[in-house]
Scaffold this motif. Structure first.
Motif: not given
Ligand code: FAD
Length: 492
Positions: A235-245
């Motif tokens: 089981t891995l941590k995930i993050w919402p896709s970045p809104s800015k790069r």
């Protein structure tokens, strides 16, 4: 020893399986005959990993080692059954995922049974509340990340080998992705897992964000390299896709200046997802058209996440770079890196010219980083036959860095490729140890570094060996790696 005209490199201590057919039949009985093979064409597919010397060997009809039987289990119970049979028969078992390891970890140097993990490749679930994904360990990295991206997330673990490596292989080697400065190494991303132990028991470390439940036994399996257990699920941590790069690049007069600037950024608790420092040799190789970086040290940054925070990170990063002799080189160097970051043709172009090429990643506290860089270049350049040694720095912490050296050379006439390769490795690793560094940052130990483990671990290595004996009394799981000096050339 010959196998259809191929010369084997690792022959010492190869196990002699007397009743192979009987073992094969037992295996077929527990995992199905369609999941077992000892056909020569299948055996040949599992003779090497991605260690670069393997390409030189391939050009000379040499293969690293040969397994006896290949298995493709479909679940962890079948893995458990295979291990039980292997213990009865005292036959080595080698977990093999995508074979992208570069230190010989998956090479069956004593022969035995390969457990190919690719049939354990399902994504089990994404949990949006907990921000986690659970998947089987044989899943291909790109399949996992693409799936997450489609659902609006990222795990933030993007190794250069994303397309050719697996979740289990990452855990086994404590991998680091290109975006590790923000998201962490795999051991910071994985929060739970299931493991089949060498004797066949199955244990679970339940996913939990933090705990105080006794020793962190699960840590044993990060970097276990398939010697202490086989990871089947994580089981891995995930993050919402970045809104800015945001893309940023600065060139600095010296490697020391680039270290000062990046160290000061991290001291502010600012974590660009990507920071990469290229020494002046790599800067001219990768960015020949960027006039402002001529004879300088290029640093590229990618900041990503919440857009307001990214703006803030960008302004701090720019100010610290300017205050520390940085010259703004615009977004093009970063765009170029983003486009070319999975291209690895440089390495495969060398063997046809008899060049022995490899990369060695090491770790250091900030205090020793510049010294390690200069010492390695100096010592490597003194080695007869060495043609080039360069470096970039690609993994950053408030306390230090991961430094990545690339070397290439042609063996002097009296030396084989392999002897020269070992000399290059030993010269570089010795320089790192002497300058206060650590021998591996994310590629692991495998065969290539095992003779240096004593320098890294001291007396602790005996304890680690005892743990291995307790878990694996018959030494069947991936023998000859980590604890055993398969390369006998490590004298300092
Ligand atoms: C071009 C290229 C670029 C690379 N870039 C990076 C990078 O950016 N970052 C990085 O960290 N690494 C990188 N690597 C190294 C490599 O991709 C990693 O070491 C990877 O983690 C190995 O994964 P794999 O699935 O290919 O494992 P394999 O090579 O098949 O196996 C590696 C080791 O893990 C063991 N193993 C495999 N699966 C399991 C399991 N489920 N349980 C227990 N043990 C297991 C094997 O026995 C072996 O010891 C790169 C390699 C190449 C060739």
């Amino acid at each position: 020893m010959n196998f259809k005209g191929f010369e084997l490199i690792y022959t010492e201590d190869r196990c002699d399986i007397k009743h192979k057919d009987e073992i094969e039949n037992k295996l077929k009985g527990v995992i199905g005959k369609e999941n077992v093979s000892s056909e020569q064409i299948d055996l040949l597919a599992y003779t090497r990993d991605a260690s670069l010397i393997g390409m030189n060997w391939a050009m000379e009809d040499k293969i690293a080692a040969l397994p006896h039987i290949i298995t493709w289990p479909e679940n962890e119970f079948q893995i458990s059954d295979i291990l039980k049979i292997a213990n009865e028969e005292k036959v080595p078992v080698i977990p093999f995922a995508e074979g992208s390891g570069v230190v010989g970890g998956a090479i069956p140097i004593r022969g035995g049974i390969i457990i190919d993990m690719k049939k354990l490749s399902n994504i089990i679930e994404i949990n949006d509340t907990d921000l986690t994904v659970t998947a089987q360990a044989g899943i291909n990295g790109m399949n996992l990340e693409t799936y997450l991206n489609k659902k609006g997330y990222t795990a933030g673990h993007i190794p250069q080998s994303l397309y050719t490596s697996s979740l289990g292989g990452w855990i086994a080697h404590r991998a680091a992705g290109q975006f590790s400065t923000k998201y962490g190494k795999i051991e910071e991303i994985v929060i739970g897992m299931r493991v089949v132990l060498p004797l066949g028991e199955i244990i679970e470390f339940k996913p939990i964000p933090g705990a105080s439940t006794g020793p962190q036994l699960n840590k044993l399996f990060f970097g276990g390299e398939g010697t202490l257990g086989i990871v089947t699920k994580a089981t891995l941590k995930i993050w919402p896709s970045p809104s800015k790069r945001t893309f940023i690049s600065y060139a600095f007069p010296t490697i020391e200046d680039s270290f000062t600037a990046t160290r000061k950024i991290l001291r502010e608790h600012i974590f660009p997802a990507v920071i990469r420092i290229y020494d002046n040799f790599e800067t001219s190789r990768h960015f020949p058209n960027v006039e402002l970086s001529k004879d300088k040290v290029m640093v590229v940054f990618v900041c990503e996440g919440n857009s307001e925070l990214v703006d803030l990170e960008e302004s701090f990063t720019r100010k610290i770079c300017v205050d520390n002799k940085g010259i703004d080189c615009g977004i093009h160097p970063v765009e170029h890196w983003m486009e070319s970051r999975f291209r690895v043709t440089e390495t495969s172009s060398m063997p046809p010219y008899k060049i022995v090429f490899d990369t060695i990643e090491v770790a250091s506290l900030w205090e020793n980083a510049a010294n390690i860089y200069h010492s390695v270049l100096e010592k490597a350049n003194e080695l007869p036959g060495m043609l080039m040694i360069t470096a970039h720095v690609s993994h950053f912490y408030p306390n230090g860095v991961g430094i990545y050296f690339s070397f290439g050379g042609v063996p002097p006439k009296d030396k084989s490729d392999f002897v020269f390769y070992q000399e290059c490795w030993n010269t570089i690793i010795k320089a790192v140890i002497d300058a206060g560094g650590s021998i591996a940052h994310h590629h692991g130990i495998g065969i290539t570094r095992s003779h240096w483990m004593i320098n890294e671990w001291g007396k602790g290595l005996e304890t680690l060996k005892e743990i291995k004996k307790v878990l694996d009394p018959n030494n069947i799981l991936n023998p000859g790696k980590i604890y055993e000096e398969t390369w006998k050339t490590g004298e300092i």
